[in-house]
Design a protein around this motif. Structure first.
Motif, PDB file in Angstrom:
ATOM      1  N   ASN A  18     -14.814 -36.509  -4.353  1.00  0.00           N
ATOM      2  CA  ASN A  18     -16.223 -36.220  -4.977  1.00  0.00           C
ATOM      3  C   ASN A  18     -16.209 -36.303  -6.592  1.00  0.00           C
ATOM      4  OD1 ASN A  18     -15.422 -33.331  -5.564  1.00  0.00           O
ATOM      5  ND2 ASN A  18     -15.420 -33.375  -3.189  1.00  0.00           N
ATOM      6  N   GLY A  19     -15.443 -37.056  -7.212  1.00  0.00           N
ATOM      7  CA  GLY A  19     -15.555 -36.880  -8.712  1.00  0.00           C
ATOM      8  C   GLY A  19     -16.426 -37.973  -8.995  1.00  0.00           C
ATOM      9  N   GLU A  20     -16.342 -38.569 -10.240  1.00  0.00           N
ATOM     10  CA  GLU A  20     -17.391 -39.599 -10.530  1.00  0.00           C
ATOM     11  C   GLU A  20     -17.371 -40.841  -9.748  1.00  0.00           C
ATOM     12  OE1 GLU A  20     -18.166 -42.286 -14.658  1.00  0.00           O
ATOM     13  OE2 GLU A  20     -16.684 -40.786 -14.881  1.00  0.00           O
ATOM     14  N   MET A  21     -16.048 -41.407  -9.591  1.00  0.00           N
ATOM     15  CA  MET A  21     -15.955 -42.600  -8.787  1.00  0.00           C
ATOM     16  C   MET A  21     -16.468 -42.485  -7.665  1.00  0.00           C
ATOM     17  SD  MET A  21     -14.728 -45.780  -8.944  1.00  0.00           S
ATOM     18  CE  MET A  21     -13.397 -46.247 -10.139  1.00  0.00           C
ATOM     19  N   GLY A  22     -15.936 -41.255  -6.840  1.00  0.00           N
ATOM     20  CA  GLY A  22     -16.571 -40.949  -5.431  1.00  0.00           C
ATOM     21  C   GLY A  22     -17.912 -40.704  -5.223  1.00  0.00           C
ATOM     22  N   LYS A  23     -18.579 -40.242  -6.169  1.00  0.00           N
ATOM     23  CA  LYS A  23     -20.096 -40.104  -6.260  1.00  0.00           C
ATOM     24  C   LYS A  23     -20.754 -41.345  -6.255  1.00  0.00           C
ATOM     25  CE  LYS A  23     -20.169 -35.196  -7.719  1.00  0.00           C
ATOM     26  NZ  LYS A  23     -20.418 -34.204  -8.999  1.00  0.00           N
ATOM     27  N   VAL A  24     -20.211 -42.281  -7.117  1.00  0.00           N
ATOM     28  CA  VAL A  24     -20.701 -43.499  -7.313  1.00  0.00           C
ATOM     29  C   VAL A  24     -20.552 -44.395  -6.220  1.00  0.00           C
ATOM     30  CG1 VAL A  24     -20.215 -46.092  -8.822  1.00  0.00           C
ATOM     31  CG2 VAL A  24     -20.515 -43.848  -9.872  1.00  0.00           C
ATOM     32  N   ALA A  25     -19.490 -44.091  -5.565  1.00  0.00           N
ATOM     33  CA  ALA A  25     -19.256 -45.080  -4.229  1.00  0.00           C
ATOM     34  C   ALA A  25     -19.952 -44.363  -3.135  1.00  0.00           C
ATOM     35  CB  ALA A  25     -17.741 -44.859  -3.817  1.00  0.00           C
ATOM     36  N   ALA A  26     -20.330 -43.170  -3.088  1.00  0.00           N
ATOM     37  CA  ALA A  26     -21.202 -42.600  -2.006  1.00  0.00           C
ATOM     38  C   ALA A  26     -22.646 -43.218  -2.062  1.00  0.00           C
ATOM     39  CB  ALA A  26     -20.955 -40.945  -2.031  1.00  0.00           C
ATOM     40  N   GLN A  27     -23.035 -42.895  -3.274  1.00  0.00           N
ATOM     41  CA  GLN A  27     -24.482 -43.384  -3.542  1.00  0.00           C
ATOM     42  C   GLN A  27     -24.647 -44.898  -3.481  1.00  0.00           C
ATOM     43  OE1 GLN A  27     -26.733 -41.226  -5.030  1.00  0.00           O
ATOM     44  NE2 GLN A  27     -28.182 -43.088  -4.477  1.00  0.00           N
ATOM     45  N   ALA A  28     -23.728 -45.829  -3.753  1.00  0.00           N
ATOM     46  CA  ALA A  28     -23.822 -47.147  -3.574  1.00  0.00           C
ATOM     47  C   ALA A  28     -23.840 -47.472  -2.229  1.00  0.00           C
ATOM     48  CB  ALA A  28     -22.469 -47.931  -4.213  1.00  0.00           C
ATOM     49  N   LEU A  29     -23.006 -46.684  -1.369  1.00  0.00           N
ATOM     50  CA  LEU A  29     -23.149 -47.093  -0.010  1.00  0.00           C
ATOM     51  C   LEU A  29     -24.379 -46.450   0.643  1.00  0.00           C
ATOM     52  CD1 LEU A  29     -19.389 -46.056   0.791  1.00  0.00           C
ATOM     53  CD2 LEU A  29     -20.255 -48.381   1.084  1.00  0.00           C
ATOM     54  N   MET A  30     -24.940 -45.395   0.382  1.00  0.00           N
ATOM     55  CA  MET A  30     -26.197 -44.964   0.668  1.00  0.00           C
ATOM     56  C   MET A  30     -27.337 -45.786   0.393  1.00  0.00           C
ATOM     57  SD  MET A  30     -26.567 -41.830   2.044  1.00  0.00           S
ATOM     58  CE  MET A  30     -28.226 -41.219   1.500  1.00  0.00           C
ATOM     59  N   GLU A  31     -27.242 -46.609  -0.744  1.00  0.00           N
ATOM     60  CA  GLU A  31     -28.262 -47.517  -0.930  1.00  0.00           C
ATOM     61  C   GLU A  31     -28.105 -48.759  -0.255  1.00  0.00           C
ATOM     62  OE1 GLU A  31     -27.677 -47.866  -5.216  1.00  0.00           O
ATOM     63  OE2 GLU A  31     -28.484 -46.057  -5.889  1.00  0.00           O
ATOM     64  N   ALA A  32     -27.025 -49.094   0.279  1.00  0.00           N
ATOM     65  CA  ALA A  32     -26.638 -50.187   0.851  1.00  0.00           C
ATOM     66  C   ALA A  32     -27.093 -49.954   2.564  1.00  0.00           C
ATOM     67  CB  ALA A  32     -25.327 -50.647   1.018  1.00  0.00           C
ATOM     68  N   GLY A  33     -27.555 -48.938   2.764  1.00  0.00           N
ATOM     69  CA  GLY A  33     -27.911 -48.314   4.047  1.00  0.00           C
ATOM     70  C   GLY A  33     -26.929 -47.660   5.105  1.00  0.00           C
ATOM     71  N   ALA A  34     -25.924 -47.415   4.475  1.00  0.00           N
ATOM     72  CA  ALA A  34     -24.769 -46.838   5.525  1.00  0.00           C
ATOM     73  C   ALA A  34     -24.963 -45.198   5.537  1.00  0.00           C
ATOM     74  CB  ALA A  34     -23.382 -46.961   4.515  1.00  0.00           C
ATOM     75  N   LYS A  56     -13.962 -42.114  13.612  1.00  0.00           N
ATOM     76  CA  LYS A  56     -15.440 -42.316  14.026  1.00  0.00           C
ATOM     77  C   LYS A  56     -16.026 -43.422  13.074  1.00  0.00           C
ATOM     78  CE  LYS A  56     -16.164 -37.855  15.774  1.00  0.00           C
ATOM     79  NZ  LYS A  56     -14.936 -37.269  15.705  1.00  0.00           N
ATOM     80  N   CYS A  57     -15.133 -43.740  12.216  1.00  0.00           N
ATOM     81  CA  CYS A  57     -15.799 -44.269  10.844  1.00  0.00           C
ATOM     82  C   CYS A  57     -15.599 -45.894  10.928  1.00  0.00           C
ATOM     83  CB  CYS A  57     -15.014 -44.113   9.540  1.00  0.00           C
ATOM     84  SG  CYS A  57     -15.428 -42.316   9.347  1.00  0.00           S
ATOM     85  N   ASP A  58     -16.320 -46.509  10.281  1.00  0.00           N
ATOM     86  CA  ASP A  58     -16.195 -48.176  10.229  1.00  0.00           C
ATOM     87  C   ASP A  58     -15.856 -48.467   8.960  1.00  0.00           C
ATOM     88  OD1 ASP A  58     -17.885 -49.013  12.600  1.00  0.00           O
ATOM     89  OD2 ASP A  58     -19.275 -48.030  11.486  1.00  0.00           O
ATOM     90  N   LEU A  59     -15.797 -47.705   7.896  1.00  0.00           N
ATOM     91  CA  LEU A  59     -15.227 -47.705   6.471  1.00  0.00           C
ATOM     92  C   LEU A  59     -14.954 -46.449   5.803  1.00  0.00           C
ATOM     93  CD1 LEU A  59     -16.753 -50.561   4.113  1.00  0.00           C
ATOM     94  CD2 LEU A  59     -16.358 -48.019   3.088  1.00  0.00           C
ATOM     95  N   VAL A  60     -13.733 -46.538   5.302  1.00  0.00           N
ATOM     96  CA  VAL A  60     -13.366 -45.323   4.610  1.00  0.00           C
ATOM     97  C   VAL A  60     -13.131 -45.747   2.848  1.00  0.00           C
ATOM     98  CG1 VAL A  60     -11.878 -43.504   4.269  1.00  0.00           C
ATOM     99  CG2 VAL A  60     -12.594 -44.176   6.466  1.00  0.00           C
ATOM    100  N   VAL A  61     -13.992 -45.148   2.021  1.00  0.00           N
ATOM    101  CA  VAL A  61     -13.401 -45.336   0.584  1.00  0.00           C
ATOM    102  C   VAL A  61     -12.574 -44.011   0.093  1.00  0.00           C
ATOM    103  CG1 VAL A  61     -14.340 -45.642  -1.639  1.00  0.00           C
ATOM    104  CG2 VAL A  61     -15.461 -46.833   0.183  1.00  0.00           C
ATOM    105  N   SER A  62     -11.472 -44.418  -0.660  1.00  0.00           N
ATOM    106  CA  SER A  62     -10.686 -43.126  -1.022  1.00  0.00           C
ATOM    107  C   SER A  62     -10.851 -43.002  -2.790  1.00  0.00           C
ATOM    108  CB  SER A  62      -9.348 -43.110  -0.823  1.00  0.00           C
ATOM    109  OG  SER A  62      -8.772 -41.931  -1.054  1.00  0.00           O
ATOM    110  N   ALA A  63     -11.379 -42.248  -3.477  1.00  0.00           N
ATOM    111  CA  ALA A  63     -11.380 -42.543  -4.801  1.00  0.00           C
ATOM    112  C   ALA A  63     -11.181 -41.116  -5.403  1.00  0.00           C
ATOM    113  CB  ALA A  63     -13.012 -42.896  -5.350  1.00  0.00           C
ATOM    114  N   THR A  64      -9.925 -40.483  -5.493  1.00  0.00           N
ATOM    115  CA  THR A  64      -9.657 -39.416  -6.078  1.00  0.00           C
ATOM    116  C   THR A  64      -8.899 -39.458  -7.395  1.00  0.00           C
ATOM    117  OG1 THR A  64      -7.575 -38.774  -5.022  1.00  0.00           O
ATOM    118  CG2 THR A  64      -9.736 -38.618  -3.953  1.00  0.00           C
TER     119      THR A  64
END
Length: 409
Positions: free
Chosen positions: A188-204, A238-246
């Motif tokens: 949940n650092g800078e890169m993680g938040k950007v990834a989460a936001q981008a996935l949310m905006e893409a409808g995930a 349960k996941c289709d996609l996992v992003v790791s950014a720590t």
């Protein structure tokens, strides 16, 4: 004094080589302090991102040192084999590189503006650890100014790209749409938040892992769910996609964790960390597709982005010219100051006799002389810097030398 840098980036070295030389924010500060202690280094800044590592230094021209060897000492690396991955730049080439870099024109994704924040943060860390000097301070500050100017005046039309955006686009071209997919973001650092936001905006459907001891203090993008980091392997099937950014020095997903794991469906893993977050051997398991930072390289420039490059380049060149004017004048300032003082003193000596014959109170004479001194300083400044702007460098230096001889004793 000269400005030097060495750098390694995504265009020259794979992620595993870059990882050997990466720094965390804390380690970068400690490393800069040690680096500045070395003879011949007046100031230094370390820029460390997921795509690059750069060491910048103001170096005494008489000093014999290798920034690469100094870096290897900091990283406890005793092997010269990695030097082939580094580029060394000095003087004009180094300055030009930083201006284009801060403007997003040298990034893995052309036009991305995360690098602007990273350059600014690198300067901030150097300030905190008192390792910068005048030349590097002005260089980085003006490079950031150029980047901001481009961001304001030349908006790249495809938005605010990042590696995760490019990953989503690449998957989409391959027929994998993230909309309605169950996604987990580890970090949940800078890169993680950007990834989460981008996935949310893409409808995930996005869930973010949070370290348990920080659970109540961490903000995550609105609309995302959260779980404790320790629960990640329970949620992963349960996941289709996992992003790791720590920024962790250890793997977040290890091979052994997948040995007896029963996946409910095929899963895509995206590792956005340098050093790696996901052990490469994880990709061998059936149903697992693993991507790392280097999976999303592309030489393709979108047509709409290409249209803005010349305008961005013009801004960079203008800001660079300003920096070189400052740099050229930096060593002349003490000489100009001395000429100005001599001129003011010369004028005062010539005006004192007629001033003594005036019927003025002493206080009035002192106030008049003070006003005259200030006016003279402004006149001399205007003349000298006006000459600098209207003449070539060699002619101006000859003028300064001639004025200095005028007041030689």
């Amino acid at each position: 004094m000269s400005i030097s840098m060495i750098g390694i980036d995504h265009s020259m070295a794979p992620v595993d080589i870059r990882a050997l030389f990466a720094f965390t924010r804390k380690n970068a500060g400690e490393a800069m302090e040690k680096l500045k202690e070395q003879p011949g280094i007046d100031g230094c800044i370390i820029l460390s991102t997921c795509n690059r590592l750069e060491v910048w230094a103001s170096v005494d021209d008489t000093a014999e040192l290798s920034l690469y060897k100094e870096l290897c000492k900091l990283k406890n690396i005793n092997d010269d084999q990695y030097e082939i991955y580094f580029t060394k730049r000095e003087g004009h080439a180094a300055v030009e590189h930083l201006f284009y870099l801060a403007s997003g024109l040298k990034s893995q994704i052309l036009g991305e503006d995360q690098i602007l924040t990273q350059v600014k943060d690198a300067l901030g860390i150097a300030r905190e650890h008192f390792t910068t000097d005048g030349a590097l301070e002005v260089l980085f500050r003006m490079a950031v100014t150029a980047g901001k100017k481009i961001k304001t005046e030349v908006p790249f039309s495809h938005g605010n790209p990042s590696v995760i955006h490019q990953a989503i686009e690449m998957l989409d071209r391959q027929g994998y749409c993230v909309q309605d997919k169950v996604c987990m973001v580890i970090g949940n650092g800078e890169m993680g938040k950007v990834a989460a936001q981008a996935l949310m905006e893409a409808g995930a459907d996005v869930t973010v892992t949070v370290r348990q001891y920080r659970s109540g203090m961490v903000n995550i993008p609105f609309g995302c769910k959260r779980i404790n980091y320790g629960e990640r392997m329970d949620y992963l099937p349960k996941c289709d996609l996992v992003v790791s950014a720590t920024a962790s020095p250890n793997f977040t997903l290890r091979e052994e964790l997948f040995e007896n794991l029963e996946l409910e469906k095929s899963i895509v893993l995206i590792d956005l960390a340098v050093p790696r977050d996901i052990e490469p051997e994880v990709g061998r398991f059936e149903g697992v597709t693993l991507y790392d930072m280097d999976s999303f390289k592309t030489d393709e420039k979108p047509a709409e982005l290409q249209e803005h490059l010349e305008a961005a380049g013009k801004i960079v060149r203008e800001q660079m010219d300003e920096f070189f004017k400052w740099l050229e004048g930096k060593d002349l300032i003490p000489r100009i100051q001395e000429i100005k003082e001599n001129a003011v003193n010369d004028f005062n000596l010539r005006i004192m006799k007629p001033l003594k014959n005036t019927h003025m109170e002493e206080l009035e004479k002192e106030q008049l002389l003070s006003a005259v001194d200030r006016a003279m300083e402004k006149v001399v400044n205007k003349m000298l810097f006006g000459l600098r702007d209207s003449m070539n460098e060699q002619a101006f230096l000859e003028c300064v030398a001639g004025l200095e001889k005028t007041y030689e004793k």
